[in-house]
Scaffold this motif. Sequence first.
Motif, short mmCIF file in Angstrom:
data_model
loop_
_atom_site.label_atom_id
_atom_site.label_comp_id
_atom_site.label_asym_id
_atom_site.label_seq_id
_atom_site.Cartn_x
_atom_site.Cartn_y
_atom_site.Cartn_z
N MET A 1 0.84 -1.18 0.00
CA MET A 1 0.00 0.00 0.00
C MET A 1 0.87 1.23 0.00
SD MET A 1 -2.80 1.17 2.85
CE MET A 1 -3.76 -0.28 2.62
N VAL A 2 0.57 2.20 -0.79
CA VAL A 2 1.34 3.43 -0.88
C VAL A 2 0.39 4.59 -0.71
CG1 VAL A 2 2.84 4.82 -2.30
CG2 VAL A 2 2.95 2.35 -2.44
N ARG A 3 0.72 5.58 0.12
CA ARG A 3 -0.07 6.78 0.27
C ARG A 3 0.82 7.97 0.03
NH1 ARG A 3 -0.71 4.04 5.02
NH2 ARG A 3 -2.56 2.76 5.22
N GLN A 4 0.29 8.99 -0.58
CA GLN A 4 1.10 10.18 -0.84
C GLN A 4 0.20 11.39 -0.71
OE1 GLN A 4 3.35 9.95 -4.36
NE2 GLN A 4 4.27 11.93 -4.11
N SER A 5 0.65 12.41 0.03
CA SER A 5 -0.17 13.57 0.28
C SER A 5 -0.22 14.51 -0.90
CB SER A 5 0.38 14.32 1.51
OG SER A 5 1.72 14.69 1.29
N GLY A 31 0.50 13.24 6.54
CA GLY A 31 1.45 14.32 6.76
C GLY A 31 2.80 14.06 6.14
N SER A 32 2.96 12.94 5.44
CA SER A 32 4.25 12.61 4.86
C SER A 32 4.15 12.61 3.34
CB SER A 32 4.70 11.22 5.34
OG SER A 32 3.78 10.23 4.95
N TYR A 33 5.31 12.59 2.70
CA TYR A 33 5.35 12.55 1.23
C TYR A 33 4.78 11.23 0.73
CZ TYR A 33 7.29 12.06 -3.47
OH TYR A 33 7.45 11.84 -4.81
N ALA A 34 5.23 10.13 1.33
CA ALA A 34 4.73 8.81 0.93
C ALA A 34 4.86 7.84 2.09
CB ALA A 34 5.51 8.28 -0.28
N GLU A 35 3.92 6.93 2.16
CA GLU A 35 3.94 5.87 3.17
C GLU A 35 3.80 4.54 2.44
OE1 GLU A 35 0.80 5.04 6.39
OE2 GLU A 35 2.23 6.41 7.30
N ILE A 36 4.78 3.69 2.59
CA ILE A 36 4.87 2.47 1.79
C ILE A 36 5.01 1.26 2.70
CG2 ILE A 36 6.25 1.23 0.07
CD1 ILE A 36 7.13 4.01 -0.96
N ILE A 37 4.26 0.20 2.39
CA ILE A 37 4.46 -1.08 3.05
C ILE A 37 5.37 -1.91 2.15
CG2 ILE A 37 3.39 -3.19 3.91
CD1 ILE A 37 0.91 -1.59 4.53
N ASP A 38 6.57 -2.22 2.65
CA ASP A 38 7.54 -2.91 1.79
C ASP A 38 7.30 -4.42 1.81
OD1 ASP A 38 8.71 -3.93 4.10
OD2 ASP A 38 10.60 -2.85 3.88
N ASN A 40 8.80 -6.74 3.25
CA ASN A 40 9.00 -7.37 4.56
C ASN A 40 7.85 -7.01 5.50
OD1 ASN A 40 11.30 -8.83 4.05
ND2 ASN A 40 12.49 -7.95 5.72
N GLY A 41 6.83 -6.34 4.95
CA GLY A 41 5.68 -5.97 5.76
C GLY A 41 5.89 -4.77 6.64
N ARG A 42 6.99 -4.04 6.44
CA ARG A 42 7.26 -2.85 7.25
C ARG A 42 6.61 -1.63 6.63
NH1 ARG A 42 12.83 -1.27 7.58
NH2 ARG A 42 12.77 -1.63 5.35
N THR A 43 6.04 -0.76 7.46
CA THR A 43 5.52 0.51 6.97
C THR A 43 6.62 1.55 7.04
OG1 THR A 43 3.29 -0.01 7.72
CG2 THR A 43 3.78 2.31 7.30
N ILE A 134 12.63 -4.83 -1.05
CA ILE A 134 11.91 -5.06 -2.29
C ILE A 134 12.27 -6.43 -2.86
CG2 ILE A 134 11.71 -4.29 -4.69
CD1 ILE A 134 10.32 -2.45 -2.71
N GLU A 135 11.25 -7.13 -3.36
CA GLU A 135 11.50 -8.39 -4.08
C GLU A 135 11.15 -8.19 -5.55
OE1 GLU A 135 11.04 -13.06 -3.31
OE2 GLU A 135 9.24 -11.90 -2.83
N MET A 136 12.05 -8.57 -6.42
CA MET A 136 11.81 -8.39 -7.85
C MET A 136 12.27 -9.64 -8.60
SD MET A 136 12.80 -5.20 -10.35
CE MET A 136 11.84 -4.02 -9.41
N LYS A 137 11.43 -10.66 -8.52
CA LYS A 137 11.75 -11.92 -9.19
C LYS A 137 10.72 -12.20 -10.28
CE LYS A 137 13.21 -15.22 -6.59
NZ LYS A 137 13.17 -16.28 -5.57
N SER A 138 9.46 -12.36 -9.89
CA SER A 138 8.42 -12.68 -10.86
C SER A 138 7.98 -11.43 -11.61
CB SER A 138 7.21 -13.30 -10.16
OG SER A 138 6.53 -12.30 -9.39
N TYR A 139 7.22 -11.66 -12.67
CA TYR A 139 6.67 -10.53 -13.43
C TYR A 139 5.72 -9.71 -12.55
CZ TYR A 139 4.32 -7.99 -17.20
OH TYR A 139 3.81 -7.01 -18.01
#
Length: 309
Positions: A1-5, A31-38, A40-43, A134-139
């Motif tokens: 999930m990504v949020r951006q103000s 209140g932030s530029y972007a909030e991303i769940i990576d 590894n499940g970290r916000t 970040i995981e970048m293996k599959s399409y």
Amino acid sequence: MVRQSAVALLTAASLALAGCGAPAQQAAQTGSYAEIIDDNGRTVSLAEKPQRIVVTSASFLAPLYAVGGEVVGRPVTKSKVIPEAESAATIGPVYQIDAEKIIALTPDLVIINKGMNEKLIETLAANGIQSLVIEMKSYADVKREIGTFAALTGEQARGEELTAQMDADIAAVRASIPQEKKRIAIIHSTGQGLSVQLSGSIAGNIAEMLGWENTAADMPALDKNPDAAPYSMETLVAQNPDIIFVTSMGEEAEIRASMEAMFRESPAWQSVTAIREGRVYYLPQEMFLFSPGIEYPAAVRYMARLIYP
């Protein structure tokens, strides 16, 4: 999930273009530029647009630059580095990233390769440096991360256009070949021995996208590698695949010579359709060992054209 103000992010309609299970990315006022769940499940909450990015995988470079990003640091790698990133400082080989070199670059974000470099997270955090895993293996991974990178750069429209074009290119390859169920096996060769690749591997993912049947699909995975199964000549001979693909880690010419000698000298192997009809194909490491990233359509085309030239 990504949020951006500042900018409304990818809508549900645009994400439909990405498909393949890409997670929803929703717009929200924060209140932030972007909030991303990576991955590894970290916000991870970014107060501002990252200006000094370091990546620990060369596979991240082309997707990031394609949506307007750039890096100040990258790993030393045998895989191809896009020209725009060649002058970036190096931070050591991908398996031996030097944390001190990263810190010296004073990055405001480090993009970490999942399954390989997570040990850097704690050290970076102790030095006030944020990280994304970040995981970048599959399409599906690639398309999801294009959305993440586009959120970092504020170039969501470019990300949507890129994934839509990739989808169209792959659809065109599939439409250009006969829709028949080829039975394939993928053997992976390294200095430590052989294994059989499952659908989660890059080659397995691409074969599945082409509509082919992986004869190893029901085999139990290795304990330390969910994308591979144990190698067994007896099992592969019994499965009798129409086509064998070989992926490798190491000197490709040496591995090819070794594999061909193995096939040639075994009467059991000579009974396999793929061997008997000369349908053994060696896949290049730059597309099938390392993630092809935004070149996934080229990798799909490469595999398809081996069978249907």
